[in-house]
Design an enzyme around this catalytic site. Structure first.
Site, PDB file in Angstrom:
ATOM      1  N   VAL A  15       0.406   1.367  21.629  1.00 55.68           N
ATOM      2  CA  VAL A  15       1.560   2.046  21.026  1.00 55.68           C
ATOM      3  C   VAL A  15       2.583   2.411  22.100  1.00 55.68           C
ATOM      4  O   VAL A  15       3.783   2.179  21.939  1.00 55.68           O
ATOM      5  CB  VAL A  15       1.102   3.316  20.262  1.00 55.68           C
ATOM      6  CG1 VAL A  15       2.305   4.120  19.794  1.00 55.68           C
ATOM      7  CG2 VAL A  15       0.223   2.933  19.077  1.00 55.68           C
ATOM      8  N   ARG A 150       2.336  -2.863  13.964  1.00 57.40           N
ATOM      9  CA  ARG A 150       1.086  -3.605  13.885  1.00 57.40           C
ATOM     10  C   ARG A 150       0.832  -4.266  15.231  1.00 57.40           C
ATOM     11  O   ARG A 150       1.771  -4.767  15.856  1.00 57.40           O
ATOM     12  CB  ARG A 150       1.178  -4.710  12.825  1.00 57.40           C
ATOM     13  CG  ARG A 150       1.162  -4.215  11.405  1.00 57.40           C
ATOM     14  CD  ARG A 150       1.724  -5.273  10.488  1.00 57.40           C
ATOM     15  NE  ARG A 150       3.101  -5.625  10.882  1.00 57.40           N
ATOM     16  CZ  ARG A 150       3.808  -6.613  10.333  1.00 57.40           C
ATOM     17  NH1 ARG A 150       3.268  -7.382   9.433  1.00 57.40           N
ATOM     18  NH2 ARG A 150       5.043  -6.842  10.727  1.00 57.40           N
ATOM     19  N   GLU A 151      -0.415  -4.279  15.649  1.00 56.77           N
ATOM     20  CA  GLU A 151      -0.734  -4.992  16.876  1.00 56.77           C
ATOM     21  C   GLU A 151      -0.464  -6.474  16.661  1.00 56.77           C
ATOM     22  O   GLU A 151      -0.677  -6.999  15.567  1.00 56.77           O
ATOM     23  CB  GLU A 151      -2.191  -4.755  17.256  1.00 56.77           C
ATOM     24  CG  GLU A 151      -2.405  -3.330  17.734  1.00 56.77           C
ATOM     25  CD  GLU A 151      -3.856  -3.015  18.004  1.00 56.77           C
ATOM     26  OE1 GLU A 151      -4.611  -3.934  18.345  1.00 56.77           O
ATOM     27  OE2 GLU A 151      -4.223  -1.843  17.858  1.00 56.77           O
ATOM     28  N   LYS A 200       2.191   9.057   7.388  1.00 56.31           N
ATOM     29  CA  LYS A 200       1.491   8.062   8.192  1.00 56.31           C
ATOM     30  C   LYS A 200       0.116   7.732   7.601  1.00 56.31           C
ATOM     31  O   LYS A 200      -0.247   6.567   7.421  1.00 56.31           O
ATOM     32  CB  LYS A 200       1.365   8.565   9.635  1.00 56.31           C
ATOM     33  CG  LYS A 200       0.530   7.677  10.541  1.00 56.31           C
ATOM     34  CD  LYS A 200       1.119   6.291  10.653  1.00 56.31           C
ATOM     35  CE  LYS A 200       0.103   5.284  11.130  1.00 56.31           C
ATOM     36  NZ  LYS A 200       0.388   4.673  12.363  1.00 56.31           N
ATOM     37  N   ASN A 204      -1.255   4.052   5.763  1.00 57.86           N
ATOM     38  CA  ASN A 204      -2.450   3.301   6.159  1.00 57.86           C
ATOM     39  C   ASN A 204      -3.523   3.336   5.075  1.00 57.86           C
ATOM     40  O   ASN A 204      -4.242   2.354   4.873  1.00 57.86           O
ATOM     41  CB  ASN A 204      -2.993   3.819   7.492  1.00 57.86           C
ATOM     42  CG  ASN A 204      -2.224   3.218   8.663  1.00 57.86           C
ATOM     43  OD1 ASN A 204      -1.416   2.321   8.474  1.00 57.86           O
ATOM     44  ND2 ASN A 204      -2.474   3.706   9.859  1.00 57.86           N
ATOM     45  N   GLY A 249     -10.462 -11.358   3.282  1.00 56.06           N
ATOM     46  CA  GLY A 249     -11.084 -11.638   4.575  1.00 56.06           C
ATOM     47  C   GLY A 249     -12.420 -10.946   4.699  1.00 56.06           C
ATOM     48  O   GLY A 249     -13.013 -10.538   3.690  1.00 56.06           O
ATOM     49  N   GLY A 253     -10.075  -4.022   9.759  1.00 53.43           N
ATOM     50  CA  GLY A 253     -10.563  -3.335  10.950  1.00 53.43           C
ATOM     51  C   GLY A 253      -9.406  -2.926  11.827  1.00 53.43           C
ATOM     52  O   GLY A 253      -8.298  -2.718  11.355  1.00 53.43           O
ATOM     53  N   CYS A 256      -6.577   1.381  13.675  1.00 55.52           N
ATOM     54  CA  CYS A 256      -5.873   2.347  12.810  1.00 55.52           C
ATOM     55  C   CYS A 256      -6.497   2.493  11.424  1.00 55.52           C
ATOM     56  O   CYS A 256      -6.897   3.582  11.035  1.00 55.52           O
ATOM     57  CB  CYS A 256      -4.412   1.958  12.658  1.00 55.52           C
ATOM     58  SG  CYS A 256      -3.513   2.091  14.192  1.00 55.52           S
TER      59      CYS A 256
HETATM   60  C1  UDX Z   1      -2.081  -1.210  10.947  1.00 54.26           C
HETATM   61  C2  UDX Z   1      -0.850  -0.955  10.057  1.00 54.26           C
HETATM   62  O1  UDX Z   1      -0.385  -2.182   9.484  1.00 54.26           O
HETATM   63  C3  UDX Z   1       0.262  -0.314  10.853  1.00 54.26           C
HETATM   64  O2  UDX Z   1       1.351  -0.010  10.017  1.00 54.26           O
HETATM   65  C4  UDX Z   1      -0.282   0.952  11.490  1.00 54.26           C
HETATM   66  O3  UDX Z   1       0.705   1.575  12.262  1.00 54.26           O
HETATM   67  C5  UDX Z   1      -1.506   0.650  12.338  1.00 54.26           C
HETATM   68  O4  UDX Z   1      -2.481  -0.013  11.554  1.00 54.26           O
HETATM   69  P1  UDX Z   1      -2.862  -3.040  12.715  1.00 54.26           P
HETATM   70  O5  UDX Z   1      -4.106  -2.232  12.876  1.00 54.26           O
HETATM   71  O6  UDX Z   1      -2.209  -3.544  13.952  1.00 54.26           O
HETATM   72  O7  UDX Z   1      -1.757  -2.208  11.920  1.00 54.26           O
HETATM   73  O8  UDX Z   1      -3.262  -4.320  11.840  1.00 54.26           O
HETATM   74  P2  UDX Z   1      -2.822  -4.956  10.439  1.00 54.26           P
HETATM   75  O9  UDX Z   1      -1.999  -6.149  10.658  1.00 54.26           O
HETATM   76  O10 UDX Z   1      -2.306  -3.923   9.530  1.00 54.26           O
HETATM   77  O11 UDX Z   1      -4.259  -5.460   9.922  1.00 54.26           O
HETATM   78  C6  UDX Z   1      -5.300  -4.519   9.640  1.00 54.26           C
HETATM   79  C7  UDX Z   1      -6.572  -5.215   9.197  1.00 54.26           C
HETATM   80  O12 UDX Z   1      -6.399  -5.799   7.930  1.00 54.26           O
HETATM   81  C8  UDX Z   1      -7.023  -6.341  10.102  1.00 54.26           C
HETATM   82  O13 UDX Z   1      -8.419  -6.308  10.232  1.00 54.26           O
HETATM   83  C9  UDX Z   1      -6.551  -7.589   9.381  1.00 54.26           C
HETATM   84  O14 UDX Z   1      -7.302  -8.727   9.712  1.00 54.26           O
HETATM   85  C10 UDX Z   1      -6.733  -7.167   7.948  1.00 54.26           C
HETATM   86  N1  UDX Z   1      -5.844  -7.881   7.010  1.00 54.26           N
HETATM   87  C11 UDX Z   1      -4.508  -7.680   7.043  1.00 54.26           C
HETATM   88  C12 UDX Z   1      -6.414  -8.736   6.060  1.00 54.26           C
HETATM   89  O15 UDX Z   1      -7.631  -8.920   6.024  1.00 54.26           O
HETATM   90  N2  UDX Z   1      -5.594  -9.337   5.164  1.00 54.26           N
HETATM   91  C13 UDX Z   1      -4.244  -9.151   5.146  1.00 54.26           C
HETATM   92  O16 UDX Z   1      -3.569  -9.711   4.273  1.00 54.26           O
HETATM   93  C14 UDX Z   1      -3.684  -8.301   6.125  1.00 54.26           C
END
Ligand code: UDX
Length: 428
Positions: A15, A150-151, A200, A204, A249, A253, A256
Site C-alpha cells: 500500500v 488491488r495488488e 472500507k 471488501n 475460482g 484470498g 485484505c
Molecule cells: C482487494 C480489494 O479488491 C481492494 O479493493 C482492497 O483494497 C484490498 O483487497 P486484492 O486483495 O489486491 O484487493 O485482490 P482482488 O483482486 O480483489 O482479489 C481478491 C481475491 O479474489 C483473490 O484471491 C482473487 O483471486 C479472487 N478473485 C477475484 C476471484 O476468485 N474471482 C474474481 O472474479 C476476482
C-alpha cells in the site's frame, strides 16, 4: 488544488509504495519510511522489492525527479510534514480482530516529532474507531482515507480510483486531504471517521460475498449439470449485477479480503450484531478450497499417499508475488498433508529451499518440471503463461494426464485432444 504539499508515508509495502509513488507523481514532496533493513536497502538502491505492475518505473521516475526519497525511521520522515500517511500492516489477530499494534506503535513513535498542525492520515484498513485512537496518541488531527487498491494493479488503481473517501471530524482537514488527490478527478466522499472506516470494510465484505456467491453457484452448477460460464454471462449483463468479481475460482484470498471479512464479523459481534451473511460467505470460501482438494484427490485416483501432484501457481492471484492467505498455498499444503508429493511452480517463487509456507513442497523452475511424474496437476493461480503451454509435452511428462483447473483458465477441448482428463470449476 494542493500542489507541493510535504508528505510522509510510513510503510513501504503493497500500500505504502504505490501511495508514495502516486502522491510524488502528483507533484507533492514525499518522504517514505521503511523500517525493514533489507527492504529499505533495496529501495534506497533503486530496487522495488515487490512484484507490482508499473511500480518500479513510477518509483524510479519520482526518485529521479527528487519528489520521493526513502528513510528508515518514521520519526525522520514526519519532521516538517503537513500530512503523514500511515500505510502499515494490520494483520489478523486473535479471534479475527485486526491487530492494530503497528499503527499504534508508529503513532507513538512519531508523536513527538510531528508538527502540531500536521494531519495524520490512516490508509491502513483498521477497526472502526482507530483513527480516533491515533488522534489521542499523536495529539494531532487524524483522518481516515482508506485505500481501495488491488495488488497487481495498485498503480493504476491509485492513479484512477473510483472514489476517494475521507473521514474526519474537522471538515477543513478532510477537504485538504481530499485535495491531495484532486488530480485523479475521482468523486470525493467526505464523512466522519467511523463512517469512512466502515466504508472500507463494507466494500471488501461485499466483494468477498459476491465472490462466495459465484463460487457457491459454481458448486450448484456442478451438481445440477449447468455451466457456470454461461450463468455468469447471463448474470453479468444485468447492469445491477455487472461482470466484475464473478470469476469462480479456488476461493478468495490475499491480504485484505479474508482479514477484513473476519474483522468485520468480529466488529459486528462486539457491537452486538450477528453478521450471519458475512459468516456464511466465509464458510463458503473454506468450502470452495476444500472442493478443489477433493477434485485433485479424485483426479489422482482416489488417494494422495504415494502420489505426485503438480501445482501451477502459488500467489493468491496472478500479477502479484503475494502469498498471504493464498488459496493456492492453502490447497497445496492440504495436498502435502494428505500425503502427496507436491511439485509446485509459480513464476514469482524461486526454486531451492522455500519459505516456511511452502515447506514440504518441491519448488520447480517451470510448469513442465512441476508436472514431471504427476498423477494430477492442479492449476491454482491464473497466470497467463499457463495458457500457452505445450500440453502434449505436459501429458508425456505426467504419470497420468489429469488436470484440475481451479480458475477455468484453459480450454477443456484442447486439453482432451492432448490426452488429458479435465475438471474445471462449475462446468461438467
Ligand atoms: C482487494 C480489494 O479488491 C481492494 O479493493 C482492497 O483494497 C484490498 O483487497 P486484492 O486483495 O489486491 O484487493 O485482490 P482482488 O483482486 O480483489 O482479489 C481478491 C481475491 O479474489 C483473490 O484471491 C482473487 O483471486 C479472487 N478473485 C477475484 C476471484 O476468485 N474471482 C474474481 O472474479 C476476482
Amino acid at each position: 488544488m494542493t500542489v507541493g504539499a510535504r508528505i510522509a508515508v510510513i510503510g513501504g509495502g503493497y500500500v505504502g509504495l504505490p501511495t508514495a509513488g502516486v502522491l510524488a507523481q502528483f507533484g507533492h514532496t514525499v518522504v517514505c519510511a521503511e523500517r525493514d533493513e533489507a527492504r529499505f536497502r533495496a529501495l534506497a538502491e533503486g530496487r522495488v522489492p515487490i512484484v507490482e505492475d508499473g511500480l518500479a518505473d513510477l518509483i524510479a521516475e519520482v526518485v529521479a525527479k527528487g519528489t520521493l526519497r526513502f528513510v528508515r525511521r518514521a520519526a525522520d520522515a514526519v519532521r516538517g510534514a503537513e500530512f503523514v500517511f500511515l500505510c502499515v500492516a494490520t494483520p489478523e489477530g486473535d479471534g479475527g480482530a485486526a491487530d492494530v499494534t503497528f499503527v499504534e506503535d508508529v503513532a507513538t513513535e512519531i508523536a513527538g516529532a510531528l508538527d502540531p498542525g500536521a494531519i495524520v492520515v490512516n490508509k491502513s484498513t483498521v477497526p472502526v474507531g482507530t483513527a480516533a485512537a491515533v488522534e489521542r496518541i499523536t495529539g494531532v488531527t487524524a483522518v481516515s482515507n482508506p485505500e481501495f487498491l488491488r495488488e497487481g494493479t495498485a498503480v493504476r488503481d491509485s492513479l484512477h480510483p473510483d472514489r476517494v473517501v475521507v473521514g474526519a471530524d474537522d471538515l477543513r482537514a478532510a477537504q485538504r486531504v481530499g485535495e491531495l488527490f484532486s488530480e485523479t478527478g475521482a468523486p470525493l466522499i467526505v464523512t466522519d471517521k467511523i463512517t469512512a472506516e466502515t466504508i472500507k470494510y463494507a466494500s471488501n465484505a461485499f466483494l468477498a460475498t459476491k465472490l462466495s456467491f459465484v463460487n457457491a453457484l459454481a458448486g450448484l452448477c456442478e451438481s445440477v449439470g449447468a455451466d457456470i460460464r454461461d450463468v455468469v454471462l447471463g448474470l453479468g449483463y444485468d447492469r445491477r449485477i455487472g461482470f466484475d468479481f464473478l470469476r469462480p475460482g479456488p476461493g478468495w484470498g490475499g491480504s485484505c479480503l479474508p482479514k477484513d471479512a473476519a474483522a468485520l464479523v468480529r466488529i459486528a459481534e462486539d457491537a452486538g450484531y450477528d453478521f450471519t451473511l458475512l459468516r456464511a460467505a466465509i464458510d463458503v470460501n473454506d468450502e470452495s478450497r476444500e472442493r478443489v482438494v477433493r477434485k485433485v484427490v479424485d483426479a489422482a485416483g482416489g488417494r494422495l499417499s504415494g502420489r505426485t501432484v503438480g501445482v501451477w501457481g502459488l500467489a493468491f492471484k496472478a500479477g502479484t508475488d503475494d502469498r498471504r492467505m493464498s488459496p493456492a498455498v492453502a490447497i497445496a499444503r492440504r495436498l502435502v498433508e494428505l500425503g502427496a508429493t507436491v511439485r509446485a511452480y509459480d513464476p514469482t517463487v524461486p526454486t531451492g529451499p522455500g519459505t516456511v509456507d511452502l515447506e514440504g513442497m518441491v519448488l520447480c523452475a517451470d510448469p513442465y518440471d512441476a508436472s514431471r511424474g504427476a498423477h494430477a496437476v492442479a492449476l491454482l493461480t491464473e497466470w497467463d503463461e499457463l495458457r500457452d503451454l505445450d500440453f502434449s509435452k505436459v501429458a508425456d511428462l505426467m504419470a497420468s494426464p489429469t488436470l484440475v483447473d481451479a480458475r477455468n483458465l484453459l480450454d477443456p477441448d484442447a486439453l482432451r485432444r492432448a490426452g488429458f482428463s479435465y475438471a474445471g470449476v462449475g462446468r461438467s
